[in-house]
Design a protein around this motif. Structure first.
Motif: not given
Length: 379
Positions: A194-195, A157-165, A168-180, A206-210
């Motif tokens: 991170s897209d 594994t060399s990369m993980i791709i995340i996308n927030t917001p 297509p789902t309109g879901s978001i990652l929160r602080d707990s996600d970023m800490k995980a 809600e706050q954008h967790c960049s």
């Protein structure tokens, strides 16, 4: 003739937009606004086009724009990125993503992609000769189980791709996600791509967790942004990417032979426009009104609404209307009801069926009203 992408054809976005045009349907499929960018922005771009900014820009982007981006990041996320060697202007978010994958993923590597996923990720990985490893989110919550993501990680594994917001789902990652995410990648040589092209399209206070706001991820993170999405000018194809100087050194090795630089006068115009932070801070209210308008129509129909917390997309469950697979349902909706949408199965490598379609609400109110009336009329 051999093909590097033998299973790739015309994108669903082109297909559905073409079908919408053929049948004179309201097009809520492809993700672009049907309204113009702010006149003030267009005036600044035209000014610079008419005053000599028509030759090559610096490879990394116009310095004044990179400086404005750096200040924007500091104001939003309380972190300083150096305009000279940690910020690069790109020809849209897709080019930044493709270049990042090309620079950091090697043949035989594995890249974890959280699905449903925007359709540009997989082909870029496959072109490198790497393997897509899918983690599938599920309706209606579309949450990530990070313990399950960790189980997918291997020595390759060399990369993980995340996308927030999330598109297509309109879901978001929160602080707990970023800490995980920090926890599962700790002491591992894994790049996080991170897209964040919809960073300002986030709702309900809600706050954008960049990823930029998390120091523990700074050395391994690449964040991608889009002025096209932010300022309603997707056709200009301009965005930017932010990363540590060590990562940027490698990114620019590829970028310089990919597009080299991005159109000059648009960069200068956006640099001027960014002087007023309200140009992007006002966007949540602007788009939430549109989301709420379309949501009310969906809630008063036989569709089941999947709430959107971000992006300019909203999902609807059509299981009470039809047993058709989602692609066939989307075509039926376009041809028979003159309303175009996007089926969600195309965003999964497995073509997972959950009887969901995506509507784009980046449209004027009159269009959303007409679309909503069609949605309510379907029985």
């Amino acid at each position: 003739m051999r093909s590097k992408l033998p299973h790739t054809g015309t994108t669903i976005f082109s297909e559905m937009s073409g079908l919408a045009a053929e049948h004179k349907a309201i097009n809520l499929s492809q993700g672009f606004p049907n309204f113009e960018p702010d006149q003030a922005l267009r005036d600044r771009v035209q000014y610079h086009m008419n005053h000599g900014k028509n030759q090559y820009a610096p490879m990394a982007g116009v310095l004044e724009l990179r400086q404005k981006i750096s200040q924007k990041i500091q104001n939003l996320y309380d972190v300083v990125y150096d305009p000279s060697d940690e910020i690069n202007v790109t020809a849209g978010g897709t080019q930044a993503i493709f270049t990042a994958i090309s620079a950091f993923v090697f043949p035989g590597d594995e890249v974890i992609v959280i699905e449903p996923a925007f359709d540009c990720y997989h082909p870029a990985i496959e072109l490198i000769g790497a393997k897509v490893v899918s983690y599938e989110m599920s309706s209606p919550d579309f949450k990530v189980d990070w313990d399950e993501v960790e189980k997918l990680m291997t020595s390759k594994t060399s990369m993980i791709i995340i996308n927030t917001p999330h598109n297509p789902t309109g879901s978001i990652l929160r602080d707990s996600d970023m800490k995980a995410l920090i926890s599962i990648t700790l002491n591992k040589d894994i790049i996080i791509l991170s897209d964040e092209v919809y960073e300002h399209l986030i709702y309900d206070n809600e706050q954008h967790c960049s990823i930029l706001a998390y120091p523990a991820l700074r050395s391994k993170s690449i964040a991608v942004f889009s002025f096209g999405k932010t300022f309603h000018c997707t056709g200009w194809k301009i965005g930017y990417t932010v990363m540590s100087s060590a990562l940027m050194k490698e990114f620019r090795k590829v970028h310089q032979f990919n597009v080299f630089s991005v159109n000059s006068f648009v960069q200068h115009g956006i640099a001027d426009y960014l002087a007023d932070s309200q140009t992007y801070l006002s966007l949540p209210d602007f788009y939430q009104e549109k989301r709420d308008l379309l949501s009310k129509y969906i809630q008063n129909s036989k569709f089941k609404l999947i709430p959107s917390k971000g992006s300019y997309f909203i999902l609807a469950d059509y299981s009470q209307i039809s047993d058709l697979p989602d692609t066939e349902f989307a075509k039926w909706l376009t041809i028979k009801n003159q309303l175009a949408c996007i089926p969600i199965s195309v965003f999964y490598q497995s073509k997972k069926q959950e009887k969901l379609v995506r509507f784009c609400f980046a449209k004027t109110e009159d269009v959303l009203h007409k679309a909503g009336e069609i949605i309510q009329s379907i029985v």
